[in-house]
Design an enzyme around this catalytic site. Structure first.
Site, PDB file in Angstrom:
ATOM      1  N   VAL A   1      -5.545   0.247   2.941  1.00 30.52           N
ATOM      2  CA  VAL A   1      -5.726  -1.205   2.794  1.00 30.52           C
ATOM      3  C   VAL A   1      -6.902  -1.466   1.837  1.00 30.52           C
ATOM      4  CG1 VAL A   1      -6.447  -3.304   4.024  1.00 30.52           C
ATOM      5  CG2 VAL A   1      -4.686  -1.814   5.007  1.00 30.52           C
TER       6      VAL A   1
ATOM      7  N   SER B   1     -13.579   1.455  10.070  1.00 26.80           N
ATOM      8  CA  SER B   1     -12.800   1.575   8.830  1.00 26.80           C
ATOM      9  C   SER B   1     -13.429   0.807   7.680  1.00 26.80           C
ATOM     10  CB  SER B   1     -11.388   1.049   9.066  1.00 26.80           C
ATOM     11  OG  SER B   1     -10.674   1.047   7.857  1.00 26.80           O
ATOM     12  N   ALA B   2     -13.355   1.403   6.496  1.00 29.00           N
ATOM     13  CA  ALA B   2     -13.801   0.724   5.271  1.00 29.00           C
ATOM     14  C   ALA B   2     -12.952  -0.527   4.997  1.00 29.00           C
ATOM     15  CB  ALA B   2     -13.722   1.684   4.092  1.00 29.00           C
ATOM     16  N   ASP B   3     -11.796  -0.636   5.649  1.00 29.48           N
ATOM     17  CA  ASP B   3     -10.948  -1.829   5.458  1.00 29.48           C
ATOM     18  C   ASP B   3     -11.718  -3.109   5.796  1.00 29.48           C
ATOM     19  OD1 ASP B   3      -8.948  -0.009   4.928  1.00 29.48           O
ATOM     20  OD2 ASP B   3      -7.745  -0.477   6.715  1.00 29.48           O
TER      21      ASP B   3
ATOM     22  N   GLU C   1       0.825  -1.220   0.000  1.00 38.21           N
ATOM     23  CA  GLU C   1       0.000   0.000   0.000  1.00 38.21           C
ATOM     24  C   GLU C   1       0.856   1.266   0.000  1.00 38.21           C
ATOM     25  OE1 GLU C   1      -1.638   1.776   3.542  1.00 38.21           O
ATOM     26  OE2 GLU C   1      -1.398  -0.108   4.644  1.00 38.21           O
TER      27      GLU C   1
ATOM     28  N   ASP D   1     -17.452   5.220  13.834  1.00 39.94           N
ATOM     29  CA  ASP D   1     -16.211   5.225  13.067  1.00 39.94           C
ATOM     30  C   ASP D   1     -15.669   3.795  12.926  1.00 39.94           C
ATOM     31  OD1 ASP D   1     -13.865   5.712  11.778  1.00 39.94           O
ATOM     32  OD2 ASP D   1     -13.126   7.216  13.192  1.00 39.94           O
TER      33      ASP D   1
ATOM     34  N   LYS E   1      -5.477  10.795   1.034  1.00 40.82           N
ATOM     35  CA  LYS E   1      -5.630   9.423   1.530  1.00 40.82           C
ATOM     36  C   LYS E   1      -6.879   8.868   0.860  1.00 40.82           C
ATOM     37  CE  LYS E   1      -7.013   7.179   5.820  1.00 40.82           C
ATOM     38  NZ  LYS E   1      -7.517   7.514   7.163  1.00 40.82           N
TER      39      LYS E   1
ATOM     40  N   LYS F   1      -3.483  -1.782  15.723  1.00 41.37           N
ATOM     41  CA  LYS F   1      -3.042  -1.032  16.901  1.00 41.37           C
ATOM     42  C   LYS F   1      -4.204  -0.858  17.863  1.00 41.37           C
ATOM     43  CE  LYS F   1       0.582   1.688  14.837  1.00 41.37           C
ATOM     44  NZ  LYS F   1       0.356   2.222  13.501  1.00 41.37           N
TER      45      LYS F   1
HETATM   46  N1  PSU Z   1      -3.179   1.546  10.862  1.00 46.43           N
HETATM   47  C1  PSU Z   1      -1.845   1.518  11.034  1.00 46.43           C
HETATM   48  N2  PSU Z   1      -1.054   2.036  10.062  1.00 46.43           N
HETATM   49  C2  PSU Z   1      -1.569   2.592   8.925  1.00 46.43           C
HETATM   50  C3  PSU Z   1      -2.988   2.611   8.754  1.00 46.43           C
HETATM   51  C4  PSU Z   1      -3.733   2.081   9.744  1.00 46.43           C
HETATM   52  O1  PSU Z   1      -1.367   1.031  12.036  1.00 46.43           O
HETATM   53  O2  PSU Z   1      -0.824   3.081   8.071  1.00 46.43           O
HETATM   54  C5  PSU Z   1      -3.559   3.186   7.482  1.00 46.43           C
HETATM   55  C6  PSU Z   1      -3.805   2.067   6.459  1.00 46.43           C
HETATM   56  O3  PSU Z   1      -3.617   2.589   5.157  1.00 46.43           O
HETATM   57  C7  PSU Z   1      -5.270   1.739   6.689  1.00 46.43           C
HETATM   58  C8  PSU Z   1      -5.831   3.100   6.980  1.00 46.43           C
HETATM   59  O4  PSU Z   1      -5.905   1.118   5.598  1.00 46.43           O
HETATM   60  O5  PSU Z   1      -4.838   3.753   7.758  1.00 46.43           O
HETATM   61  C9  PSU Z   1      -7.161   3.048   7.701  1.00 46.43           C
HETATM   62  O6  PSU Z   1      -7.688   4.330   7.787  1.00 46.43           O
HETATM   63  P1  PSU Z   1      -9.166   4.529   8.356  1.00 46.43           P
HETATM   64  O7  PSU Z   1      -9.104   4.090   9.789  1.00 46.43           O
HETATM   65  O8  PSU Z   1      -9.436   5.985   8.201  1.00 46.43           O
HETATM   66  O9  PSU Z   1     -10.041   3.625   7.555  1.00 46.43           O
HETATM   67 MN    MN Z   2     -12.759   6.101   9.963  1.00 45.63          MN
END
Ligand code: PSU
Ligand code: MN
Length: 305
Positions: A107, A141-143, A25, A139, A87, A160
């Protein structure tokens, strides 16, 4: 799709000849680490994948093209621009592409572009998940949604504890995403090998990882597989130090009213600031560790038919 997708020559040739290819990524480059360590690490990760018998495909959106396989200059460009690069999650793709803009893939979008290119395995540091307090902020994540619908294996060091790890596991269970511990029954928490939560299955070899994911593909089950690979012991951090930093970072984000896509980058930057160079060194080592495992799993998968 081909109109928008640009696969590098090296990656296209590897895919055509059945050689293992590992996706990487770019948000980790632009938003995850400071320059120049971000660029150095990205190049080192690619080298590690080559040394272990696979071809790296770093993924990003550049000038509106969905790219699988970047040149060193393109990696340098993203690393130097840092957080100025958008992002890019799933919702960002249409506008960024239509307007010919750049995007650092999370991701989510790395999985999407990998799948479009025909890449099955993706190595990274940590994934997004259900945030603490999600019962009021929503909140998530879309992941996690992407893992439920796109057939790519994601190899990470867990998540984390800026996240609610228990709720993240519940969400993945609901969405039918297998969570595997590599050589462990316990979900690793990125900087630490332990979290107090159990994974679904422990798998001990790259060959068995490859077999499990190949079976998912053969069964035509949509969605990915999450492999969590603990940080090597010698680089793992003191859980008290890291958890204290995380609690401080979360308290500050609530106080400042940080929301939406800014939340994760804010928390990551704050934790880094509070723990100094130690966390950066650990972060680099765990990504390299995941790259090694991904390449070995790719090699094992290319031998299955
Ligand atoms: N968590 C980490 N390191 C990262 C990310 C998340 O420990 O770099 C990054 C990754 O690219 C992940 C994104 O897909 O943040 C998730 O962002 P969000 O929570 O806004 O979906
Ligand atoms: Mn989010």
């Amino acid at each position: 799709m081909n109109k928008y997708l640009e696969v590098s020559k090296e990656v296209a040739e590897a895919l055509a000849s059945g050689k293992p290819v590992i996706a990487l990524e770019s948000t980790i480059i632009s938003h995850g680490m400071p320059y120049p360590q971000n660029v150095e690490t990205a190049i080192k990760v690619e080298d590690t994948i080559r040394e272990n018998g696979a071809v790296p495909a770093t993924i990003a959106i550049i000038g509106g093209k969905l790219k699988a396989g970047l040149t060193k200059d393109e990696i340098e460009y993203l690393g130097k621009k840092g957080v100025e690069v958008t992002k890019a999650s799933r919702r960002d793709i249409p506008v960024l592409v239509a307007q010919g803009r750049d995007g650092a893939t999370t991701v989510t979008t790395t999985m999407m572009i990998a799948a479009m290119a025909g890449i099955k395995i993706f190595a990274t540091g940590g994934i997004g998940g259900v945030h603490r307090g999600a019962e009021t902020t929503m909140d998530i994540s879309a992941d996690l949604e992407e893992l439920s619908q796109t057939q790519v294996m994601v190899i990470c060091a867990g998540a984390k504890s800026i996240l609610d790890l228990g709720l993240t596991l519940e969400y993945l269970e609901t969405k039918g995403v297998p969570v595997i511990g590599y050589g462990t029954e316990e979900l690793p928490a990125f900087y630490t090998r332990k979290s107090g939560f159990k994974v679904d299955y422990r798998i001990d070899t790259p060959e068995d990882l490859a077999k499990a994911f190949k079976t998912k593909i053969d069964l035509d089950l949509k969605g990915g597989m999450l492999v969590t690979n603990p940080i090597p012991e010698q680089y793992s951090m003191d859980p008290d130090v890291i958890n204290k930093a995380i609690d401080t970072a979360i308290a500050e984000s609530v106080k400042l009213g940080i929301k939406g896509k800014e939340t994760t980058p804010f928390l990551l930057a704050k934790v880094k600031e509070l723990t100094g160079g130690d966390s950066l060194a650990s972060n680099i080592e765990l990504v390299l560790n995941n790259a090694r495992l991904a390449a070995k799993t790719g090699v094992a998968m290319s031998k299955l038919n």
